[in-house]
Design an enzyme around this catalytic site. Structure first.
Site, mmCIF file in Angstrom:
data_model
loop_
_atom_site.group_PDB
_atom_site.id
_atom_site.type_symbol
_atom_site.label_atom_id
_atom_site.label_comp_id
_atom_site.label_asym_id
_atom_site.label_seq_id
_atom_site.Cartn_x
_atom_site.Cartn_y
_atom_site.Cartn_z
ATOM 1 N N MET A 1 34.380 31.039 -1.838
ATOM 2 C CA MET A 1 35.760 31.165 -1.359
ATOM 3 C C MET A 1 35.813 31.056 0.166
ATOM 4 O O MET A 1 36.810 31.416 0.792
ATOM 5 C CB MET A 1 36.384 32.473 -1.835
ATOM 6 C CG MET A 1 36.581 32.517 -3.338
ATOM 7 S SD MET A 1 37.938 33.580 -3.882
ATOM 8 C CE MET A 1 37.456 35.147 -3.209
ATOM 9 N N ASN B 1 34.691 31.607 4.273
ATOM 10 C CA ASN B 1 34.301 32.692 5.179
ATOM 11 C C ASN B 1 32.808 32.978 4.998
ATOM 12 O O ASN B 1 32.399 34.103 4.743
ATOM 13 C CB ASN B 1 35.149 33.942 4.926
ATOM 14 C CG ASN B 1 35.018 34.964 6.048
ATOM 15 O OD1 ASN B 1 34.774 34.601 7.186
ATOM 16 N ND2 ASN B 1 35.161 36.224 5.715
ATOM 17 N N ALA C 1 25.390 34.577 5.807
ATOM 18 C CA ALA C 1 24.009 34.193 5.491
ATOM 19 C C ALA C 1 23.701 34.276 3.996
ATOM 20 O O ALA C 1 22.814 33.573 3.504
ATOM 21 C CB ALA C 1 23.034 35.071 6.271
ATOM 22 N N HIS D 1 25.748 33.320 1.538
ATOM 23 C CA HIS D 1 26.157 32.023 0.989
ATOM 24 C C HIS D 1 25.150 30.932 1.363
ATOM 25 O O HIS D 1 24.808 30.075 0.548
ATOM 26 C CB HIS D 1 27.530 31.612 1.542
ATOM 27 C CG HIS D 1 28.655 32.509 1.162
ATOM 28 N ND1 HIS D 1 29.268 33.347 2.054
ATOM 29 C CD2 HIS D 1 29.300 32.688 -0.023
ATOM 30 C CE1 HIS D 1 30.243 34.010 1.444
ATOM 31 N NE2 HIS D 1 30.276 33.627 0.193
ATOM 32 N N GLN E 1 42.256 35.006 -9.404
ATOM 33 C CA GLN E 1 41.393 36.178 -9.506
ATOM 34 C C GLN E 1 41.824 37.327 -8.607
ATOM 35 O O GLN E 1 41.143 38.341 -8.527
ATOM 36 C CB GLN E 1 39.941 35.801 -9.216
ATOM 37 C CG GLN E 1 39.630 35.389 -7.795
ATOM 38 C CD GLN E 1 38.275 34.730 -7.683
ATOM 39 O OE1 GLN E 1 38.053 33.617 -8.149
ATOM 40 N NE2 GLN E 1 37.332 35.419 -7.054
ATOM 41 N N GLY F 1 25.207 34.287 -6.447
ATOM 42 C CA GLY F 1 24.481 35.430 -5.896
ATOM 43 C C GLY F 1 24.449 36.608 -6.858
ATOM 44 O O GLY F 1 25.357 36.805 -7.666
ATOM 45 N N LYS F 2 23.392 37.410 -6.730
ATOM 46 C CA LYS F 2 23.249 38.598 -7.570
ATOM 47 C C LYS F 2 24.100 39.765 -7.096
ATOM 48 O O LYS F 2 24.250 40.743 -7.827
ATOM 49 C CB LYS F 2 21.777 39.036 -7.619
ATOM 50 C CG LYS F 2 20.877 38.128 -8.436
ATOM 51 C CD LYS F 2 19.479 38.723 -8.541
ATOM 52 C CE LYS F 2 18.558 37.871 -9.400
ATOM 53 N NZ LYS F 2 17.221 38.492 -9.511
ATOM 54 N N GLN G 1 29.858 39.368 -12.280
ATOM 55 C CA GLN G 1 30.329 37.986 -12.260
ATOM 56 C C GLN G 1 29.227 37.034 -12.723
ATOM 57 O O GLN G 1 29.474 36.130 -13.542
ATOM 58 C CB GLN G 1 30.773 37.609 -10.845
ATOM 59 C CG GLN G 1 31.098 36.130 -10.666
ATOM 60 C CD GLN G 1 31.519 35.805 -9.258
ATOM 61 O OE1 GLN G 1 32.669 36.034 -8.898
ATOM 62 N NE2 GLN G 1 30.606 35.285 -8.451
#
Length: 278
Positions: free
Chosen positions: A28, A30, A33, A35, A59, A145-146, A151
Site C-alpha cells: 500500500m 509508504n 525497509a 517492504h 480493507q 511479510g510475516k 493476513q
C-alpha cells in the site's frame, strides 16, 4: 534499467505478456525497509519483479485512516528502483474498481478472530484485492511479510483453496534495533510513544520464554500479558498464543506456535508476532 511505473491494467498486462518468470510484491506504499526486504526476496526468485502500490479502500473500516494513509509515491519509486524492482503497478481506485465491487472473497471464520475481531470485514477486503491483483499480474511467486501473520495465513489459504499456481514466499519481520517491527504506522507515533512501542515485542518475547520453560497455561499467560500492557497505558485488542499451522488457539499438544498481539499507543494500532517451537 529504469523502473517502469504503470497505472493501467491493460498496459501492465501487455508489458507482462512477454515475461514467464514473475515475482510480485503487493504493497500500500509508504515503503520502509521491511517492504524492500520483500522486493529483494522477489529479486532472488524471478526474472521480473513487479510491486504494486494501491491503498485499498475495501480493507478500511468506517473509522479507520484511509484518507490519512501516507501516500509517498515518488520516494517509494526511488526505493523500488534501488531494490531492483522492474515494474511498479500504481492503479487508481477507479482503475481497480470501475464499478462497485459487489463480488467479494469471503475468508474462513479465522478471519473474524484476532485482527478481524477489531476490524470486521477487513480480511474480506484484503482477500478480494489480492485475488484481483493476482488475476492482473499472474505471477508465479508472490511475497508477503510475516508481520501480518494472519493476513499471510489467509492468503495462503486463498491460493490453496482456489488452486492458484502461485508460490507464496514469506519474508521475516524486519525490526529496528530496539526490536520494534517496521510498519508504515510507526510514523504516527510521537517520540514517547515510539519508545514505549518497543514493549510490545518485549512482551511477546517474555511469552515465548515462559512457554518454552514449560508453562502451558496459555489463557493465564495471555491474560497476564494483556493486563500488563493495559496497566502501562496500552489499549489492547488481543494477546494470543496460537497454532502456527492452523491459527486456532494453541493446545498443549501443539509444538509449532505463534504468539500474536495487537494494541494501541494513542490512536496508532500496532501488531507483532513471534513464531516459536516447544
Amino acid at each position: 534499467m529504469a523502473l517502469q511505473v504503470i497505472p493501467q491494467i491493460a498496459n501492465l498486462r501487455a508489458r507482462l505478456a512477454q515475461e514467464d518468470s514473475i515475482a510480485f510484491v503487493p504493497t500500500m506504499g509508504n515503503l520502509h525497509a521491511g517492504h524492500i526486504h520483500l522486493v529483494e526476496l522477489a529479486r532472488q526468485r524471478a526474472e521480473c519483479v513487479v510491486a504494486s502500490i494501491f491503498v485499498n479502500p475495501l480493507q478500511f473500516g468506517a473509522n479507520e485512516d484511509l484518507a490519512n494513509y501516507p501516500r509517498t509515491l515518488a520516494e517509494d519509486c526511488e526505493k523500488l528502483q534501488a531494490a531492483g524492482a522492474d515494474i511498479v503497478f500504481t492503479p487508481s481506485v477507479e482503475e481497480m474498481y470501475p464499478t462497485e465491487q459487489t463480488m467479494r472473497i469471503t475468508p474462513p471464520p479465522i478471519a473474524n478472530e484476532l485482527c478481524g475481531a477489531a476490524r470486521p470485514g477487513h480480511f474480506d477486503g484484503v482477500a478480494t484485492v489480492v485475488m484481483k491483483l493476482f488475476s492482473i499480474v499472474q505471477p508465479q511467486i508472490a511475497v508477503f511479510g510475516k508481520k501480518d501473520f494472519q493476513q499471510l495465513f489467509i492468503i495462503r489459504e486463498l491460493v490453496r483453496q482456489f488452486n492458484l499456481p502461485i508460490e507464496i514466499v514469506a519474508g521475516e519481520t524486519q525490526r529496528e534495533h530496539s526490536g520494534l517491527a517496521l510498519s508504515s504506522r510507526n510514523g504516527y507515533l510521537n517520540d514517547g510513544q515510539k519508545l514505549e512501542a518497543q514493549r510490545l515485542y518485549r512482551t511477546l518475547k517474555l511469552i515465548v520464554d515462559n512457554v518454552q520453560k514449560g508453562n502451558r497455561d496459555y489463557a493465564a499467560i495471555e491474560a497476564q500479558s494483556s493486563q500488563y500492557l493495559t496497566q502501562l497505558g496500552w489499549i489492547v485488542d488481543y494477546v494470543s498464543i496460537r497454532s502456527a499451522a492452523t491459527l486456532m488457539p494453541a493446545s498443549p499438544d501443539d509444538r509449532d506456535l505463534v504468539a500474536l498481539a495487537a494494541a494501541r499507543q494513542g490512536s496508532t494500532r500496532l501488531i507483532d508476532n513471534i513464531e516459536f517451537s516447544v
